[in-house]
Design a protein around this motif. Sequence first.
Motif, PDB file in Angstrom:
ATOM      1  N   VAL A 224       0.856  -1.183   0.000  1.00 35.20           N
ATOM      2  CA  VAL A 224       0.000   0.000   0.000  1.00 35.20           C
ATOM      3  C   VAL A 224       0.890   1.229   0.000  1.00 35.20           C
ATOM      4  O   VAL A 224       1.691   1.434   0.921  1.00 35.20           O
ATOM      5  CB  VAL A 224      -0.947   0.018   1.219  1.00 35.20           C
ATOM      6  N   HIS A 225       0.758   2.050  -1.037  1.00 31.81           N
ATOM      7  CA  HIS A 225       1.555   3.280  -1.149  1.00 31.81           C
ATOM      8  C   HIS A 225       0.796   4.414  -0.453  1.00 31.81           C
ATOM      9  O   HIS A 225      -0.435   4.502  -0.566  1.00 31.81           O
ATOM     10  CB  HIS A 225       1.778   3.621  -2.625  1.00 31.81           C
ATOM     11  N   PRO A 226       1.492   5.290   0.280  1.00 29.16           N
ATOM     12  CA  PRO A 226       0.792   6.347   1.019  1.00 29.16           C
ATOM     13  C   PRO A 226       0.049   7.349   0.139  1.00 29.16           C
ATOM     14  O   PRO A 226      -0.860   8.041   0.625  1.00 29.16           O
ATOM     15  CB  PRO A 226       1.924   7.037   1.802  1.00 29.16           C
ATOM     16  N   VAL A 227       0.392   7.446  -1.132  1.00 28.39           N
ATOM     17  CA  VAL A 227      -0.251   8.418  -2.018  1.00 28.39           C
ATOM     18  C   VAL A 227      -1.252   7.759  -2.967  1.00 28.39           C
ATOM     19  O   VAL A 227      -2.394   8.206  -3.091  1.00 28.39           O
ATOM     20  CB  VAL A 227       0.805   9.197  -2.836  1.00 28.39           C
ATOM     21  N   VAL A 228      -0.827   6.674  -3.633  1.00 25.49           N
ATOM     22  CA  VAL A 228      -1.679   6.081  -4.678  1.00 25.49           C
ATOM     23  C   VAL A 228      -2.404   4.817  -4.214  1.00 25.49           C
ATOM     24  O   VAL A 228      -3.163   4.228  -4.972  1.00 25.49           O
ATOM     25  CB  VAL A 228      -0.854   5.779  -5.947  1.00 25.49           C
ATOM     26  N   GLY A 229      -2.184   4.395  -2.993  1.00 22.95           N
ATOM     27  CA  GLY A 229      -2.949   3.274  -2.440  1.00 22.95           C
ATOM     28  C   GLY A 229      -2.389   1.905  -2.782  1.00 22.95           C
ATOM     29  O   GLY A 229      -1.178   1.730  -2.915  1.00 22.95           O
ATOM     30  N   GLU A 230      -3.279   0.923  -2.935  1.00 27.15           N
ATOM     31  CA  GLU A 230      -2.871  -0.467  -3.121  1.00 27.15           C
ATOM     32  C   GLU A 230      -2.168  -0.666  -4.462  1.00 27.15           C
ATOM     33  O   GLU A 230      -2.592  -0.136  -5.482  1.00 27.15           O
ATOM     34  CB  GLU A 230      -4.086  -1.396  -3.028  1.00 27.15           C
ATOM     35  N   LEU A 231      -1.103  -1.452  -4.409  1.00 27.96           N
ATOM     36  CA  LEU A 231      -0.329  -1.756  -5.609  1.00 27.96           C
ATOM     37  C   LEU A 231      -0.064  -3.252  -5.689  1.00 27.96           C
ATOM     38  O   LEU A 231       0.214  -3.901  -4.680  1.00 27.96           O
ATOM     39  CB  LEU A 231       1.015  -1.023  -5.579  1.00 27.96           C
ATOM     40  N   GLU A 232      -0.161  -3.782  -6.891  1.00 23.12           N
ATOM     41  CA  GLU A 232       0.255  -5.158  -7.172  1.00 23.12           C
ATOM     42  C   GLU A 232       1.201  -5.093  -8.364  1.00 23.12           C
ATOM     43  O   GLU A 232       0.770  -4.898  -9.500  1.00 23.12           O
ATOM     44  CB  GLU A 232      -0.939  -6.054  -7.468  1.00 23.12           C
ATOM     45  N   LEU A 233       2.500  -5.247  -8.077  1.00 25.24           N
ATOM     46  CA  LEU A 233       3.518  -5.043  -9.096  1.00 25.24           C
ATOM     47  C   LEU A 233       4.298  -6.313  -9.357  1.00 25.24           C
ATOM     48  O   LEU A 233       4.620  -7.062  -8.423  1.00 25.24           O
ATOM     49  CB  LEU A 233       4.482  -3.933  -8.655  1.00 25.24           C
ATOM     50  N   ASP A 234       4.591  -6.559 -10.619  1.00 22.10           N
ATOM     51  CA  ASP A 234       5.460  -7.667 -10.999  1.00 22.10           C
ATOM     52  C   ASP A 234       6.906  -7.198 -10.880  1.00 22.10           C
ATOM     53  O   ASP A 234       7.283  -6.159 -11.428  1.00 22.10           O
ATOM     54  CB  ASP A 234       5.176  -8.106 -12.433  1.00 22.10           C
ATOM     55  N   CYS A 235       7.679  -7.956 -10.150  1.00 24.38           N
ATOM     56  CA  CYS A 235       9.086  -7.623  -9.913  1.00 24.38           C
ATOM     57  C   CYS A 235       9.945  -8.509 -10.810  1.00 24.38           C
ATOM     58  O   CYS A 235      10.023  -9.719 -10.601  1.00 24.38           O
ATOM     59  CB  CYS A 235       9.421  -7.842  -8.443  1.00 24.38           C
ATOM     60  N   GLU A 236      10.552  -7.916 -11.824  1.00 26.82           N
ATOM     61  CA  GLU A 236      11.400  -8.656 -12.758  1.00 26.82           C
ATOM     62  C   GLU A 236      12.870  -8.428 -12.398  1.00 26.82           C
ATOM     63  O   GLU A 236      13.269  -7.317 -12.035  1.00 26.82           O
ATOM     64  CB  GLU A 236      11.141  -8.211 -14.191  1.00 26.82           C
ATOM     65  N   ILE A 237      13.673  -9.482 -12.508  1.00 25.87           N
ATOM     66  CA  ILE A 237      15.068  -9.428 -12.066  1.00 25.87           C
ATOM     67  C   ILE A 237      15.990  -9.839 -13.214  1.00 25.87           C
ATOM     68  O   ILE A 237      15.842 -10.924 -13.777  1.00 25.87           O
ATOM     69  CB  ILE A 237      15.294 -10.358 -10.859  1.00 25.87           C
ATOM     70  N   PRO A 257      -5.467  -1.240 -12.214  1.00 24.91           N
ATOM     71  CA  PRO A 257      -5.394  -0.164 -11.217  1.00 24.91           C
ATOM     72  C   PRO A 257      -3.958   0.158 -10.807  1.00 24.91           C
ATOM     73  O   PRO A 257      -3.623   1.329 -10.592  1.00 24.91           O
ATOM     74  CB  PRO A 257      -6.204  -0.729 -10.043  1.00 24.91           C
ATOM     75  N   SER A 258      -3.121  -0.864 -10.726  1.00 24.55           N
ATOM     76  CA  SER A 258      -1.727  -0.631 -10.342  1.00 24.55           C
ATOM     77  C   SER A 258      -0.972   0.115 -11.437  1.00 24.55           C
ATOM     78  O   SER A 258      -0.110   0.962 -11.162  1.00 24.55           O
ATOM     79  CB  SER A 258      -1.029  -1.958 -10.035  1.00 24.55           C
ATOM     80  N   HIS A 259      -1.287  -0.184 -12.707  1.00 23.16           N
ATOM     81  CA  HIS A 259      -0.662   0.531 -13.813  1.00 23.16           C
ATOM     82  C   HIS A 259      -1.065   2.004 -13.788  1.00 23.16           C
ATOM     83  O   HIS A 259      -0.218   2.909 -13.992  1.00 23.16           O
ATOM     84  CB  HIS A 259      -1.070  -0.102 -15.144  1.00 23.16           C
TER      85      HIS A 259
END
Length: 272
Positions: A224-237, A257-259
């Motif tokens: 949860v980001h303090p400004v934009v709220g809930e995030l679901e992000l793919d983490c690529e390495i 929504p995360s985008h």
Amino acid sequence: MDRAELAHFLRDRRARLKPVSVGLVAGGRRRTPGLRREEIAQLAGISPDYYMRLEQARGPRPSRQVLKSLAWALQLSDDERNYLFRLTGEAPALAGASREVPANVLMLLERLDDNPAMVLDAKYDILAWNRMATALMCDFDALPAGERNTLRWLFGRQRAWLETADGWRYARQCVADLRATGRYPEDPAVRDFVDQLHAESPQFARLWDAREIEIQRSTTKRSVHPVVGELELDCEILVLPDRDQRLIFYTAALGSPSHKALQALRAGLDPC
């Protein structure tokens, strides 16, 4: 050869196996979890006495053939098998660690201006980052260099997040990856870092002592980001093997929504 860690590793993986998983009939009273020493020795085709000495940290250095047999008997994953070989000095030497990020990687960071991205070393020190990473996480420039570390955040500042299912899952992945990289205990800087975090954080100590081993290749991070709220992000390495560094960037499904949240963060970086 790290005899003490090898002994711990063998005992731990033996305890995780169930008799039925290796074709043994379950039943009868077992005083210890998992398989017996003599059962592993039989499966690996070595003498029980030889295997017992390995688990007691007083055995000779196993040959590659013995290691292959033990890996098969203990049903190790590829990452665990590689770890076993490294413990005994049978794996290829690790690349030299470096804190200097190549110029072409720094240029790539800047070009990834729609997505948060950063470069980490083997012990999760944050070596470089772009503006979107700052918007997503924090102002790295304002932090002392010693505090620019993902694991220190996770088991320090973000301790409350560890109490969530997503936070604990992510922490498990990171700690398993830290052990799987092979830098512990060969690299003194990594060894000192682990010892310090082990003493400071009961949560880290619990996960580290579980001895899970799995290199992190990609994952999904929910927060949860303090400004934009809930995030679901793919983490690529992306691995930079010659530097023992990793380029990590975060993306979200187009139109999700995360985008849209990432786009909002991006818009906030530029003056109107």
